[in-house]
Structure formats: structure tokens, C-alpha cells
Design a protein around this motif. Structure first.
Motif, PDB file in Angstrom:
ATOM      1  N   ALA A  17       0.861  -1.186   0.000  1.00 18.31           N
ATOM      2  CA  ALA A  17       0.000   0.000   0.000  1.00 18.31           C
ATOM      3  C   ALA A  17       0.891   1.228   0.000  1.00 18.31           C
ATOM      4  O   ALA A  17       1.949   1.242   0.636  1.00 18.31           O
ATOM      5  CB  ALA A  17      -0.919   0.000   1.216  1.00 18.31           C
ATOM      6  N   GLU A  52      -4.938   7.023  -0.108  1.00 15.18           N
ATOM      7  CA  GLU A  52      -4.206   5.803  -0.460  1.00 15.18           C
ATOM      8  C   GLU A  52      -4.324   5.576  -1.965  1.00 15.18           C
ATOM      9  O   GLU A  52      -5.432   5.481  -2.497  1.00 15.18           O
ATOM     10  CB  GLU A  52      -4.780   4.615   0.315  1.00 15.18           C
ATOM     11  CG  GLU A  52      -3.852   3.420   0.299  1.00 15.18           C
ATOM     12  CD  GLU A  52      -4.401   2.254   1.111  1.00 15.18           C
ATOM     13  OE1 GLU A  52      -3.882   2.001   2.204  1.00 15.18           O
ATOM     14  OE2 GLU A  52      -5.357   1.603   0.618  1.00 15.18           O
ATOM     15  N   HIS A  62      -3.800  -0.013  -2.854  1.00 12.11           N
ATOM     16  CA  HIS A  62      -4.522  -0.607  -1.721  1.00 12.11           C
ATOM     17  C   HIS A  62      -4.090  -2.024  -1.389  1.00 12.11           C
ATOM     18  O   HIS A  62      -4.934  -2.881  -1.133  1.00 12.11           O
ATOM     19  CB  HIS A  62      -6.031  -0.615  -2.009  1.00 12.11           C
ATOM     20  CG  HIS A  62      -6.560   0.692  -2.500  1.00 12.11           C
ATOM     21  ND1 HIS A  62      -6.464   1.859  -1.784  1.00 12.11           N
ATOM     22  CD2 HIS A  62      -7.187   1.028  -3.660  1.00 12.11           C
ATOM     23  CE1 HIS A  62      -7.020   2.856  -2.468  1.00 12.11           C
ATOM     24  NE2 HIS A  62      -7.456   2.370  -3.610  1.00 12.11           N
ATOM     25  N   SER A 122      -5.829  -1.252  -7.243  1.00 14.47           N
ATOM     26  CA  SER A 122      -5.888  -2.693  -6.930  1.00 14.47           C
ATOM     27  C   SER A 122      -5.625  -3.516  -8.192  1.00 14.47           C
ATOM     28  O   SER A 122      -6.021  -3.114  -9.291  1.00 14.47           O
ATOM     29  CB  SER A 122      -7.266  -3.086  -6.384  1.00 14.47           C
ATOM     30  OG  SER A 122      -7.556  -2.355  -5.219  1.00 14.47           O
TER      31      SER A 122
END
Ligand code: ATP
Length: 238
Positions: free
Chosen positions: A9, A16, A19, A214
């Protein structure tokens, strides 16, 4: 395994950007990370080269945990990045730019440096012709070649390429990818980040798809080229 990223991360302030992604690169492979604008591709590269700290997870290079290792020491270990947007030293000549590539490798002097130059000039004859030219006056494609050449001067075991096709005409894109393949065939492992999925997938052994921080899919480069969902999202075909 040459590079192993586990649950990484990365944040910018409270936001963020990655992730918890996991990516593996085996020695000898070309692996590509595909994603749209803002997906987190450059952030991933910066985390691997040590320009951006991890807020969670780990990065292991050749068996060593480098998650908190200084960026220059990662270059010494064998990780070298050609940054997005070329990032050349515009006021310096081609030869001076290439020399900067060895900067973090105090161990590379004399003969090793000569061999590096020879390798780069063989891969990119255009750079040899223009070694005394001020880099800022070169064309976009030539500057892209220079960025890759400079990264190679550090003799990387893992070469990180951030959008090498950006802003280039189709013919030049094909040429750059042919050269990336050649660099790989000479024994350098490559991780290439791209928005141009077609070219990247056609040279990659394996690919990861990154969406808003992601990993949503991974597989063989070839299989991904034929995947209808990937075609629709990244190859501009419905
Ligand atoms: P592109 O293809 O447009 O370069 P990318 O996939 O490389 O995109 P990143 O540059 O890694 O994406 O950005 C991922 C996310 O992190 C984006 O939402 C971006 O706005 C944010 N981001 C990147 N750099 C910073 C920064 N220095 N400060 C704050 N947010 C940032």
C-alpha cells in the motif's frame, strides 16, 4: 523469484493510491502492468525504486527485503528505472546524460562504463550519432531512447520502464518495444508499465491489470490479448 511485492500500500498524505497489491516477477521475464490514467502505475514504480515509501506490505528483491532501503542502494542492488515523461537532463549532452545513469553505481567505473556505453549505442545507434547533442533538442522518440539507455547504464538486473510509448508515433512505439524485447533477450528482467496495452501485452510473458489502486486480473500476456473484457477496456475494441 527476482521481485516479490506483497500487499503493498502507498499513500499520498491521507489518500491511499495503492490498496495492497501483490506482484511477482521471475528472473528473465518481461512483466507488464496495465492500467488507465491514475490507476497507480507510476506509484507502483516509485515504490519499487524507493522514491515513495510503502505504508503497508513488503518488497523483496532477489531474496532481500528492500521495503525501506534507500533508493540509491536499490540501484546498487540492480534495480534501475526509466521514469515516465522522459525526465532527461535537458541542458546536458547525450553522453553526459548516459553518464548520469552510472551515478549511483560508484562501483561501475572505467571498463564497465565503456561496456555500458557500447551496449546502449548498439541498441540505439541514433544515440551514438548524437552523443554530443544537447538532449533537450532531441525529438520525443530520441529522448525516450535516452531515458532507457541511461537506465541501462546502471547495469540493472531489473529494468523498470514507466510508459515507454507515451507520446510516440506508432512506428516508433513498435521500434521501442522491439528494443525492450532485445534488452530482455540479453538477460535483463523487465517490468513495464503501460497504457498502450496492445504492444505491452504482445511482448510480455505475464501481465497484471491495475484498476484504481488494486490488481483486478493477472495472466499470460498472450491470453490477455484475446480476453474480451481486456479488449473492451484497454485495447480500444468493443
Ligand atoms: P498515469 O497513467 O496518468 O500516469 P498512473 O496509473 O501512473 O497514471 P499514478 O500517477 O500512480 O497513476 O497515480 C495514482 C493516484 O495517486 C492518482 O489518483 C493520483 O492523483 C495520485 N497521486 C499521484 N501522485 C500524487 C502526489 N504526488 N500527490 C497526491 N496524489 C498523487
Amino acid at each position: 523469484m527476482l521481485l516479490e511485492i506483497n500487499d503493498l500500500a502507498v499513500a499520498y498524505g491521507r489518500i491511499e493510491a495503492l490498496h495492497g497489491i501483490s506482484i511477482q516477477v521471475e528472473a528473465g521475464e518481461i512483466v507488464t502492468l496495465i492500467g488507465a490514467n491514475g490507476a497507480g502505475k507510476s506509484t507502483t514504480m516509485r515504490a519499487i525504486s524507493g522514491l515513495r515509501p510503502a505504508s503497508r506490505g513488503s518488497i523483496v528483491f532477489d531474496g532481500e527485503d528492500i521495503t525501506t532501503l534507500r533508493a540509491d542502494l536499490r540501484v546498487t542492488r540492480g534495480i534501475s528505472q526509466a521514469p515516465e515523461g522522459r525526465g532527461i537532463f535537458a541542458g546536458m549532452t547525450v553522453a553526459e546524460n548516459l553518464d548520469m545513469g552510472t551515478y549511483a553505481r560508484k562501483d561501475l567505473r572505467g571498463r564497465a562504463r565503456e561496456e555500458g556505453l557500447e551496449r546502449v549505442f548498439t541498441l540505439f545507434p541514433r544515440l551514438a550519432e548524437r552523443r554530443t547533442q544537447v538532449a533537450g533538442t532531441m525529438s520525443g522518440g530520441e529522448q525516450q531512447m535516452l531515458t532507457i539507455g541511461r537506465a541501462l547504464m546502471a547495469r540493472p538486473r531489473l529494468l523498470l520502464l514507466d510508459e515507454p510509448s507515451m507520446g510516440l508515433a506508432p512506428m516508433l512505439i513498435a521500434q521501442i518495444f522491439r528494443i525492450i524485447k532485445e534488452i530482455n533477450e540479453q538477460g535483463t528482467t523487465v517490468l513495464v508499465v503501460e497504457q498502450n496495452a496492445q504492444q505491452a501485452l504482445s511482448i510480455a510473458d505475464r501481465a497484471y491489470i491495475l484498476e484504481t489502486g488494486s490488481i483486478v486480473k493477472s495472466g499470460q500476456g498472450r491470453d490477455m490479448l484475446g480476453d474480451p473484457a481486456i479488449k473492451a477496456a484497454y485495447l480500444g475494441v468493443a
